[in-house]
Design a protein around this motif. Structure first.
Motif, PDB file in Angstrom:
ATOM      1  N   HIS A 134      40.432  41.013  47.294  1.00 34.33           N
ATOM      2  CA  HIS A 134      40.022  39.937  48.205  1.00 34.33           C
ATOM      3  C   HIS A 134      41.133  38.910  48.376  1.00 34.33           C
ATOM      4  CE1 HIS A 134      39.451  36.994  44.897  1.00 34.33           C
ATOM      5  NE2 HIS A 134      39.210  38.081  44.182  1.00 34.33           N
ATOM      6  N   ASP A 160      44.878  35.938  41.889  1.00 33.77           N
ATOM      7  CA  ASP A 160      43.475  36.382  41.868  1.00 33.77           C
ATOM      8  C   ASP A 160      43.102  36.989  43.225  1.00 33.77           C
ATOM      9  OD1 ASP A 160      40.734  36.703  41.753  1.00 33.77           O
ATOM     10  OD2 ASP A 160      40.323  34.695  40.972  1.00 33.77           O
ATOM     11  N   GLY A 161      42.829  38.282  43.230  1.00 33.78           N
ATOM     12  CA  GLY A 161      42.440  38.955  44.472  1.00 33.78           C
ATOM     13  C   GLY A 161      43.627  39.405  45.298  1.00 33.78           C
ATOM     14  N   GLU A 199      34.543  37.084  48.204  1.00 27.94           N
ATOM     15  CA  GLU A 199      34.395  37.594  46.838  1.00 27.94           C
ATOM     16  C   GLU A 199      34.067  36.466  45.867  1.00 27.94           C
ATOM     17  OE1 GLU A 199      35.229  38.838  42.774  1.00 27.94           O
ATOM     18  OE2 GLU A 199      36.196  37.206  43.845  1.00 27.94           O
ATOM     19  N   GLU A 200      34.695  35.297  46.072  1.00 28.00           N
ATOM     20  CA  GLU A 200      34.615  34.244  45.053  1.00 28.00           C
ATOM     21  C   GLU A 200      33.237  33.589  44.944  1.00 28.00           C
ATOM     22  OE1 GLU A 200      36.674  33.789  42.821  1.00 28.00           O
ATOM     23  OE2 GLU A 200      38.676  34.336  43.492  1.00 28.00           O
ATOM     24  N   HIS A 242      43.711  43.959  39.687  1.00 23.29           N
ATOM     25  CA  HIS A 242      43.266  42.563  39.594  1.00 23.29           C
ATOM     26  C   HIS A 242      43.861  41.920  38.349  1.00 23.29           C
ATOM     27  CE1 HIS A 242      40.539  39.093  39.812  1.00 23.29           C
ATOM     28  NE2 HIS A 242      40.229  39.498  41.032  1.00 23.29           N
ATOM     29  N   HIS A 244      33.532  42.039  39.807  1.00 25.62           N
ATOM     30  CA  HIS A 244      34.507  42.266  40.878  1.00 25.62           C
ATOM     31  C   HIS A 244      33.865  43.106  41.973  1.00 25.62           C
ATOM     32  CE1 HIS A 244      37.803  40.655  38.528  1.00 25.62           C
ATOM     33  NE2 HIS A 244      37.338  41.326  37.498  1.00 25.62           N
TER      34      HIS A 244
HETATM   35 ZN   LIG Z   1      39.190  37.898  42.061  1.00 24.98          ZN
END
Ligand SMILES: [Zn+2]
Length: 420
Positions: free
Chosen positions: A92, A103-104, A137-138, A199, A367
């Motif tokens: 993401h 992150d992502g 996603e978050e 990830h 995830h």
């Molecule tokens: Zn993530």
């Protein structure tokens, strides 16, 4: 590219570290924060800018780009046999409000790098390969998290997703429309051969062990509970101690119990009281009511159940001791999700092939891969988070680990895209 495919370049091929690094740097200029994080919450203008950049790069690399009804972005590189189900990689690009730069993003730019590496090396695959960036996603702006992959995997329906509101009352559907990412492609399960997600670990284990790659065998299950105590507000001065019904004292006992239970129930159990709302929240008034949350996680579903049973007793006892009313509601229960054995083995072989040291591990965080695992064989590749820190601008991964993880992703994809 005029290079021709040979078995040796297939074996020896590695990703282009420089190119990947340039991409990272350019991408993370979008809504960069002062401390080198990013601020690109789901469907914000910054998120749109990141999406535009991604689509531009997908097209530049020659990927056929598709946007679905949830704004999930897919880039497809054709295979030799396009009747075969594709290998899908991704993650993401939405972020926490002040989130980290890896992150992502590492899963999406890493996936793109894998495909571009194959293109440039002239390596053809039997199966098509697709890179995906999942929406929301978050879960910081619109809850629940993992909404894009959740709809794709039939966990939620589209109308439910469109109706999710942010704190200003704007819906996911309206905002998706506004940033021009409500696509036409149906967001629903389709035939996928494999899903791999690279990830950052978001925990301390790889960093502590000084190991570059974690082969993820599954994700913790969890229980979320809302707890409330109702007592009696009164003046903090004249009310003697034996006449108090103090909800915050009852809550403190429960917080203590959560810690106690994690120490005595199952080796991997973690428990958190993360949100508290106390009323009237005043220095000279005995707290009349308190609401708080409990989060228990473990890779063992029975351990989570034991913890839930145990804490419910503790809540009751704490309430009775203090003479206050209590209420507990479990608002969410998700079982642990073991990933596919074949995919786990594939990632291990890829790590061995690229001479990267790895350990097999379980993910404490959820995830997109959790949902994908319900519709196709799935595994994940973790790289270390320095100090185990994430969901903050201080999140960091050493560049050599980013490269190692992306090379492992490359060779996992290569193994699985040959048509067998
Ligand atoms: Zn993530």
């Amino acid at each position: 590219m005029t290079e021709t495919y040979t078995e040796s370049n297939r074996t020896e091929v590695r990703i282009n570290s420089e190119r990947l690094r340039r991409r990272f740097d350019e991408f993370n200029e979008i809504a960069a924060t002062e401390k080198e994080g990013v601020n690109r919450p789901s469907l914000s203008d910054a998120n749109r800018e990141a999406r535009d950049q991604l689509v531009e790069w997908f097209e530049k690399v020659g990927l056929e780009t598709t946007i679905d009804e949830m704004g999930n972005i897919f880039g497809r590189r054709k295979g030799q046999n396009n009747d075969l189900a594709p290998v899908l990689v991704g993650s993401h690009v939405d972020s926490q409000y002040f989130g980290g730069r890896f992150d992502g993003v590492i899963g999406v730019l890493g996936g793109l790098e894998v495909v571009e590496t194959l293109v440039n090396a002239g390596i053809k695959t039997e199966r098509p390969i697709e890179v995906v960036s999942w929406s929301n996603e978050e879960g910081v702006r619109f809850q629940p998290d993992m909404l894009g992959s959740g709809v794709f995997c039939d966990r939620f329906d589209l109308e439910y997703a469109y109706g999710r509101c942010d704190k200003d009352g704007k819906t996911f559907g309206e905002e998706l429309e506004r940033i021009n990412y409500r696509g036409d492609a149906p967001c629903e399960p389709r035939d996928l051969h494999r899903y791999f997600e690279l990830h950052v670990e978001q925990g301390p284990y790889l960093n502590e062990e000084e190991i570059s790659v974690g082969v993820v065998e599954g994700v913790y299950g969890f229980s979320w509970m809302n707890v409330s105590f109702e007592g009696q507000a009164d003046h903090a001065g004249p009310t003697p101690m034996h006449l108090r019904n103090d909800t915050l004292v009852a809550m403190s006992n429960v917080v203590e119990s959560v810690r106690q239970i994690t120490a005595t129930t199952g080796t991997d159990l973690v428990g958190t009281v993360g949100s508290v709302d106390v009323s009237p929240n005043s220095i000279n008034v005995i707290p009349e009511s308190v609401e708080f949350t409990i989060d228990f996680r473990s890779y063992d579903n029975e351990t989570v159940q034991t913890a839930v049973d145990h804490i419910q007793n503790e809540i009751q006892w704490a309430g009775e001791r203090e003479g206050v009313e209590w209420d507990v509601e479990e608002i969410m229960r998700v079982d642990a999700e073991p990933f596919d054995d074949t995919c786990i083995e594939t990632v291990k072989r890829a790590a061995e092939h690229t001479n990267v040291e790895y350990i097999q591990m379980v993910s404490g965080a959820g995830h997109d891969a959790n949902y994908l695992n319900t519709i196709c064989p799935t595994s994940m590749v973790f790289v270390p988070s320095v100090g185990g820190v994430s969901h903050t601008e201080d999140e960091y991964t050493e560049w050599e680990d980013v490269v190692a993880g992306t090379d492992v992703l490359l060779h996992a994809v290569l193994q699985e895209s040959d048509g067998r």
